[in-house]
Design an enzyme around this catalytic site. Structure first.
Site, PDB file in Angstrom:
ATOM      1  CG  ASP A   1     -37.076  69.676  24.849  1.00 21.69           C
ATOM      2  OD1 ASP A   1     -37.649  69.215  23.859  1.00 21.69           O
ATOM      3  OD2 ASP A   1     -36.528  68.966  25.696  1.00 21.69           O
TER       4      ASP A   1
ATOM      5  CD  GLU B   1     -28.260  66.322  24.003  1.00 13.96           C
ATOM      6  OE1 GLU B   1     -27.365  66.350  24.883  1.00 13.96           O
ATOM      7  OE2 GLU B   1     -29.470  66.452  24.266  1.00 13.96           O
TER       8      GLU B   1
END
Ligand code: 2M8
Length: 478
Positions: free
Chosen positions: A214, A447
């Site tokens: 992103d 993550e």
């Protein structure tokens, strides 16, 4: 470690799909589902197939596979931007109501999708502008309607499906491949046609979120030219920053631009015709396109199982590889770089998506050597301890905490290890595998990870980290 990873996947299973994280990402994400299937293949193949089916039941009639398929049981407050943002059904364009997920449906009748799939879409087939914006509704008629976003993510699903099949190639798995094959082909076809905005054979992403990386510095230049929708952002509440530290996430300025791009696409009905004339963000990503190529190679294998012709898939993989090699490789940095279709300029930042073409077996030998050198250099170096970071360690703006601007990500490293093995760089591939396993052993199934200390960042029980750990454990060096 095996049991811990399997337990995370079980805890993140909803009954029809696996969420990336219960706390941060409570819906189904596209490329996450591909990676998750690779891990589920080892512990629950029937769940892997169900997961992939869930995602492809939400495929749009034009072939695109949405990057998020929303769970109607989750409220708007639990993730931003949720379904009402993507469908444009937030009252007066304002903040979504908590019940938005329940009221944002009903945009149209049934449409026939690829391969005979039935999707209750809203008429967002290629080239049709829908006044109501996107957010296709999924479904095979059974169960509640699942709305979706209108953008895509890297197509890693054919690779996932092939991995699930090859671990247990029985009749049930063959049946699943028969169901998936036409849908995977339609996904590839959509990217090869509607998204070839630059006309050179590479797909353009229309939003940084489509890359999966992103806030990578790869998008900084293209993003700087996009107006920031500050007012829009102000009307909503970001949810991510309430769950994890804002220093570990994209900035508000990033988000204001993300919203602006998404609104531009949404308000044009998620149409792809004339993107070059009107869309504020159009970039050819080396990672995304390398994964398109890898998908074609997986489709060639799947085609053989389902009785289709594998040859066109191999040819397409070759063509994508050649386009990448000619268009996105920079001999001065020795790696690949994103190209801004609007300006024709290649971004100069050294980002990890510029190493991903390593997954392509037909990459010219000189480029392979060069990528391996960069990968093992001080910029990305696989030390005995640490896998590859998401950005050049030597860059002045390298940030060890901020998401895709420095931290180590498991899925990317899993792909790089596969690429190294494809090119016979087994010693480096094995080092990478050990470093990845050490990381989760010491820090947990996070993550992402601090590229210096290895400390876990973001969501602590992250599905693709768990899934790909299972795959690494099951796949020791020869
Ligand atoms: C992250 O992206 C989402 C938006 O799609 C977000 O930040 O809210 C990225 O890491 C992306 O690659 C990933 O698929 C997604 C879910 O894990 O989270």
């Amino acid at each position: 470690m095996w049991r811990g990873a399997a337990a995370i996947l079980a805890a993140n299973w909803t009954g029809s799909h696996t969420v990336p994280s219960r706390t941060l990402y409570p819906h189904q994400w596209s490329w996450d589902a591909g990676f998750i299937s690779v891990g589920l293949a080892h512990v629950a193949p029937e769940r892997a197939w169900r997961d992939l089916r869930s995602l492809f039941e939400a495929q749009w009639p034009d072939g695109r596979v949405p990057h998020i398929v929303f769970d109607p049981g989750v409220t708007e407050r639990d993730y931003f931007p949720g379904p009402s943002f993507w469908t444009g059904n937030a009252p007066n364009g304002g903040p979504p109501s908590p019940n938005g997920a329940d009221t944002a449906s009903g945009n149209g009748g049934a449409a026939t999708g690829p391969g005979g799939a039935t999707a209750n879409g809203n008429g967002n087939g290629a080239g049709t502008a829908s006044g109501n914006g996107g957010g296709a509704a999924s479904g095979n008629g059974a169960g509640p309607v699942r709305l979706s976003s209108g953008i895509v993510q890297p197509p890693v699903h054919a690779v996932g499906a092939w991995e699930v099949y090859r671990r247990r190639p029985d009749e049930a798995a063959t049946e699943e491949l028969r169901w998936l094959y036409p849908r995977l082909v339609a996904q590839q076809e959509y990217l090869a046609t509607a998204r070839d905005v630059g006309g050179a054979g590479l797909a353009a992403i229309v939003h940084p979120w489509e890359s999966g990386l992103d806030n990578s510095p790869a998008w900084d230049e293209a993003l700087a030219a996009v107006p920031a929708a500050v007012e829009v952002l102000r009307r909503y509440a970001r949810r991510d920053n309430q769950v994890v530290s804002s220093n570990h996430r994209p900035t508000d300025d990033d988000y204001a631009r993300y919203l602006s791009i998404a609104l531009s696409y949404r308000d044009a009905g998620y149409r792809d015709a004339d993107l070059a004339d009107r869309h504020p963000f159009l970039v050819e990503c080396p990672g995304f396109n390398a994964l398109r190529g890898a998908a074609e190679l997986a489709l060639a294998r799947i085609a053989e199982v389902v009785g289709a012709d594998p040859a066109p898939h191999r040819e397409r993989a070759g063509a994508i590889t050649r386009c990448l090699a000619e268009r996105l490789f920079d001999p001065t940095t020795g790696m690949f770089h994103a190209l801004d279709v609007r300006t024709g300029r290649r971004n100069q930042a050294r980002c990890v998506n510029g190493l991903l073409p390593l997954v392509l077996p037909e990459l010219p030998a000189g480029q392979v050597d060069s990528l391996v050198d960069v990968l093992d250099s001080a910029r990305f170096g696989v030390t005995a301890r640490m896998p590859v970071p998401s950005y050049d360690r030597c860059a002045a703006d390298f940030d060890p905490y901020r998401y895709w601007r420095g931290p180590v990500w498991f899925n990317i490293n899993w792909l790089l290890r596969a690429g190294l093995r494809t090119h016979g760089r087994d010693e480096l591939a094995d080092r990478l595998r050990s470093a990845l396993l050490d990381l989760v052993r010491d820090s947990g199934f996070y993550e992402y990870f601090h590229p210096g200390s290895g400390a876990g960042i973001g969501s602590p029980a992250f599905s693709w980290t768990a899934a790909l750990t299972l795959d690494l454990l099951a796949d020791p060096p020869d």
